[in-house]
Design an enzyme around this catalytic site. Structure first.
Site, mmCIF file in Angstrom:
data_model
loop_
_atom_site.group_PDB
_atom_site.id
_atom_site.type_symbol
_atom_site.label_atom_id
_atom_site.label_comp_id
_atom_site.label_asym_id
_atom_site.label_seq_id
_atom_site.Cartn_x
_atom_site.Cartn_y
_atom_site.Cartn_z
ATOM 1 N N HIS A 85 54.032 48.155 41.980
ATOM 2 C CA HIS A 85 53.856 46.710 42.012
ATOM 3 C C HIS A 85 53.839 46.197 40.573
ATOM 4 C CE1 HIS A 85 52.348 42.792 43.277
ATOM 5 N NE2 HIS A 85 52.391 43.188 44.537
ATOM 6 N N HIS A 105 41.974 46.406 40.898
ATOM 7 C CA HIS A 105 42.118 46.157 39.469
ATOM 8 C C HIS A 105 40.797 45.748 38.833
ATOM 9 C CE1 HIS A 105 44.324 43.651 36.155
ATOM 10 N NE2 HIS A 105 44.154 44.909 35.771
ATOM 11 N N GLU A 133 40.191 35.990 35.934
ATOM 12 C CA GLU A 133 41.269 35.465 36.769
ATOM 13 C C GLU A 133 40.716 34.409 37.721
ATOM 14 O OE1 GLU A 133 43.241 38.662 38.749
ATOM 15 O OE2 GLU A 133 43.774 39.701 36.891
ATOM 16 N N HIS A 142 37.432 35.919 39.448
ATOM 17 C CA HIS A 142 37.069 37.295 39.146
ATOM 18 C C HIS A 142 36.887 37.379 37.635
ATOM 19 C CE1 HIS A 142 39.731 38.004 42.882
ATOM 20 N NE2 HIS A 142 38.471 37.884 43.257
ATOM 21 N N HIS A 195 38.391 43.806 41.643
ATOM 22 C CA HIS A 195 38.931 42.909 42.667
ATOM 23 C C HIS A 195 40.212 43.522 43.234
ATOM 24 C CE1 HIS A 195 40.613 41.654 38.762
ATOM 25 N NE2 HIS A 195 41.728 41.394 39.433
#
Length: 413
Positions: free
Chosen positions: A304, A347, A353, A377, A383
């Site tokens: 990803h 992550h 974020e 976050h 998260h």
């Protein structure tokens, strides 16, 4: 002074003309011949206008980063009464994030439901409130994330942010934004950037509206470098639209300028509209961008991509590769990969974020994350996809595997 485009409120216009190009040096005049020729500040400007410069950077900033525009207006903006302090109706506007501020901090993951539209008449100014941020507008380093809910247009007033740039993301209801450089029509799915110092008014042609606002102190948004991607992709410079000159010349007794300075609001009265700029030129101006024009890049084999691949605009710091704030989107796109966990990976991040949702659903949050809502976050807080998303992914993979085994069994028979 006659102008066929003046004296009409934005709602009455079927179309608004724009100029295109990110960071371009542009010129626009509502009346032909209003721009001086050969110099910026002549002894007498055409039509008796006043020349006024607005600087977004220091005079001695490097030429490739120097931002300024010259405005030619019916009356100079300095002709106003002294500023007086104005308390926000909710007292939830913050630009100084320190021990003395009204802010508090927590490493816990946070999520907000969509805010309700207020019952009382509320314009963009009174409907603006701070959700999170860091740094200081006085120290010229930091950012703030706000949200807004409004149900009425701004009347006989204009807003000016002396602290930093506003990046406005409407989620519900169109915005008709009148600025000193002209007008912007901004719909959900589009963004508007209002640079530090520009005066503007927000009208609501569709009635109630809500959305998100990102604010940066001490720097300005720019396009990210493309690196190995090459010369094309992500947000194309030509898709950024800048307004054309438009002005009002009517008298407005008691017109109020509301200025945000250090996170606090101040007001000054004057007898004319600040939107009296007949012509302008330069590279410092408000602009808009249609997010549907973003050209995303993505995985085509395994794993990803990092979310930075979807950066629309960035506000850089002096440290290479480190942004004060990145504006990143996750638009509709194909996700093509083999033997790969499809949602965004779990992550922990050295950057915080904040996420909002304009429409649709986010692939990592199946429940509880609604359009108009938000999540935060903070730095190094874990998260990733919620339980329902993870279980749904396993169910899909298991169903696909069973289907493949059945096909193999039939082929053998």
């Amino acid at each position: 002074m006659e102008n066929s485009k003046s004296n009409k409120r934005p709602e009455e216009e079927e179309e608004v003309e724009y100029q295109s190009g990110f960071g371009n040096h542009l010129a626009s005049e509502a009346i032909p011949g209003a721009l001086p020729k050969g110099q910026n500040s002549p002894l007498i400007c055409p039509f008796g206008l006043y020349a006024e410069q607005i600087s977004g950077t220091s005079f001695t900033s490097p030429r490739n980063r120097n931002l300024r525009s010259w405005l030619y207006r019916i009356k100079p903006s300095v002709t106003h009464e002294p500023f007086k302090r104005r308390e926000a109706s909710h007292e939830k506007l913050v630009s100084e994030f320190n021990n003395q501020s009204k802010a508090s901090s927590t490493p816990t993951q946070l999520r907000w439901n969509p805010p309700h539209i207020p019952d009382d008449p509320t314009d963009f100014i009174d409907g603006l409130y701070t959700v999170c941020g860091a740094g200081s507008s006085f120290l010229r380093h930091g950012f703030a994330i706000h949200m807004y809910t409004a149900n009425k247009s701004m009347t006989n007033c204009a807003f000016c942010n002396a602290d930093g740039d506003f990046l406005i993301v409407p989620q519900q209801g169109r915005l008709w934004i009148t600025t000193e450089c002209g007008r912007l029509q901004v719909s959900p799915g589009e963004i508007a950037v209002l640079p530090q110092g520009f005066r503007f008014a927000v009208n609501l042609p569709d009635g109630p509206s809500r959305g998100y606002v990102a604010e940066v102190f001490g720097t300005h948004f720019q396009l990210p470098d493309l690196g190995p991607i090459g010369a094309n992709g992500l947000a194309a410079p030509r898709d950024f639209l800048v307004p054309t000159a438009w002005f009002e010349e009517s008298s407005y007794p008691g017109f109020t300028i509301v200025q945000k300075f250090g996170g606090e609001l101040f007001t000054a009265r004057q007898d004319f509209s600040p939107f009296n700029v007949v012509a302008w030129h330069g590279n410092y101006a408000p602009y808009k961008y249609d997010l549907s024009k973003f050209c995303p890049y993505n995985t085509v084999l395994i794993d990803h991509s990092d979310p930075s691949i979807n950066t629309v605009l960035t506000a850089p710091t002096e440290k290479p590769g480190v942004a004060l704030l990145d504006f990143v989107i996750f638009p509709p796109r194909w996700l093509v990969a083999e033997h790969t966990f499809r949602p965004p990976y779990y992550h922990r991040n050295c950057m915080s974020e904040f996420m909002g949702l304009i429409h649709g659903g986010y692939e990592a949050k199946a429940d509880g994350f609604l359009p108009g809502g938000a999540s935060l976050h903070n730095c190094m807080t874990p998260h990733g996809p919620d339980t329902k998303t993870y279980e749904l992914l396993l169910l899909v993979l298991l169903t696909m595997k069973m289907g493949m085994n059945l096909i193999y069994y039939l082929n053998v028979l």
